[in-house]
Design a protein around this motif. Structure first.
Motif, PDB file in Angstrom:
ATOM      1  N   GLU A 220       0.392   0.016 -13.773  1.00 49.15           N
ATOM      2  CA  GLU A 220      -0.072   1.188 -13.019  1.00 49.15           C
ATOM      3  C   GLU A 220       0.496   1.162 -11.600  1.00 49.15           C
ATOM      4  OE1 GLU A 220      -4.304   1.068 -13.280  1.00 49.15           O
ATOM      5  OE2 GLU A 220      -4.370   1.888 -15.311  1.00 49.15           O
ATOM      6  N   THR A 223       4.004   2.344 -11.843  1.00 53.02           N
ATOM      7  CA  THR A 223       3.995   3.799 -12.008  1.00 53.02           C
ATOM      8  C   THR A 223       3.724   4.504 -10.689  1.00 53.02           C
ATOM      9  OG1 THR A 223       3.214   3.538 -14.287  1.00 53.02           O
ATOM     10  CG2 THR A 223       2.968   5.714 -13.286  1.00 53.02           C
ATOM     11  N   GLN A 227       6.213   7.211  -8.909  1.00 50.24           N
ATOM     12  CA  GLN A 227       5.790   8.565  -8.570  1.00 50.24           C
ATOM     13  C   GLN A 227       5.833   8.812  -7.062  1.00 50.24           C
ATOM     14  OE1 GLN A 227       2.055   9.377 -10.547  1.00 50.24           O
ATOM     15  NE2 GLN A 227       3.022   9.401 -12.568  1.00 50.24           N
ATOM     16  N   GLY A 243      12.111   2.458 -13.765  1.00 47.61           N
ATOM     17  CA  GLY A 243      10.822   1.788 -13.951  1.00 47.61           C
ATOM     18  C   GLY A 243      10.894   0.681 -14.979  1.00 47.61           C
TER      19      GLY A 243
END
Length: 307
Positions: A220, A223, A227, A243
């Motif tokens: 997470e 991520t 983003q 990623g």
């Protein structure tokens, strides 16, 4: 196998003093079977680093010297008509090796550079409608001169995104440079260098690194980093491929640090080498500046402290 791995890196540092990080990154590229881009001015040891890995590992080595008149067929190969069999016979080009040195990649024209795209991503090439598989272990180590030097062409973002890492060789300390001058150079030593490891060692290290674990909170975090990179116009956003590269590289980095799990520190350690050339390529910055900006970006993210 950690002891053999440590010995290999130690011997590499003796051969290439002052390049500890570069040796580690290059080894990570081999273990992940990925592509690496090394940017620096001529004479800094880019080619020597790649040749060291070719000799030390015993992998099938091929060198492609990029020039403005190099053609895609000079890289991929060509089909030649055989009068006896009355059939076309394919003669593979230098891309069909295990460790490929694409020397001065940005001196080739964009058309020639694009000939590498399929090989870099899919590990096979298509010629005259026929598909040819490259060796199981296929790593392309490309070198390039800094942008702005005479006779160079910029690499497109689509190609840069296929390089796992981008880094420079950097300058030696005063003592390291004196020792280099006393020794008379490194290339001469390559002739006497024997393989230090073999394919079984690489396979074992690769398998062990693959066992390094990640957690959902860590993924997470990755991520969130991806983003966050897409929210501002001052740099390019990172792709999903970036990623995946970030996670895979962090696992190998953790393995080299003798850990069986990835920490956020591992992500931050390798982030500049994975992300710098993808986020800031259009700004025509030196590779060191790209990495500084990438390092500054990830350290400023506030959610790092929240996990």
């Amino acid at each position: 196998m950690q002891k053999n791995l440590e010995n290999f890196l130690r011997l590499g540092e003796e051969f290439l003093p002052g390049n500890k990080t570069q040796l580690r990154l290059a080894l990570m590229g081999l273990l992940l079977n990925r592509n690496i881009l090394i940017e620096d001015v001529p004479g800094m040891g880019k080619t020597t680093l790649v040749k060291f890995f070719a000799k030390a590992t015993g992998l099938e080595f091929r060198r492609i010297q990029f020039t403005s008149d190099l053609l895609p067929s000079d890289i991929l190969g060509v089909s030649i008509f055989n009068k006896e069999s009355e059939k076309f016979v394919f003669r593979p080009g230098p891309i069909f090796g295990e460790l490929i040195l694409a020397d001065e990649l940005n001196r080739g024209t964009p058309k020639t550079q694009s000939a590498l795209l399929q090989a870099m991503e899919e590990k096979h090439v298509t010629i005259d409608g026929e598909s040819y598989t490259l060796p199981e272990r296929f790593c392309l180590f490309a070198t390039q001169n800094p942008r702005g030097q005479y006779g160079t062409y910029p690499l497109p973002e689509s190609q840069l995104d296929r390089f796992l890492f981008k880094f420079s060789m950097g300058h030696l300390s005063k003592n390291e440079e004196v020792e280099l001058l006393l020794s008379g150079g490194r290339l001469e030593k390559l002739e006497d260098l024997k393989p230090l490891i073999g394919a079984p060692d690489l396979f074992t290290w690769e398998s062990e690194a693959r066992e390094v674990t990640t957690t959902r909170p860590l993924l997470e975090y990755v991520t969130d980093v991806l983003q966050a990179s897409r929210l501002k116009e001052e740099h390019l956003g990172l792709s999903p491929r970036a990623g995946l590269d970030l996670v895979h590289a962090a696992k190998v980095w953790a393995y080299l640090e003798k850990r069986d799990h990835v920490l956020p520190d591992d992500i931050q350690a390798i982030f500049p080498y994975v992300a710098g050339h993808r986020m800031f390529s259009y700004q025509s910055l030196p590779v060191e500046t790209e990495q500084l900006k990438a390092r500054d970006f990830i350290k400023k993210l506030t959610f790092v402290k929240e996990r």
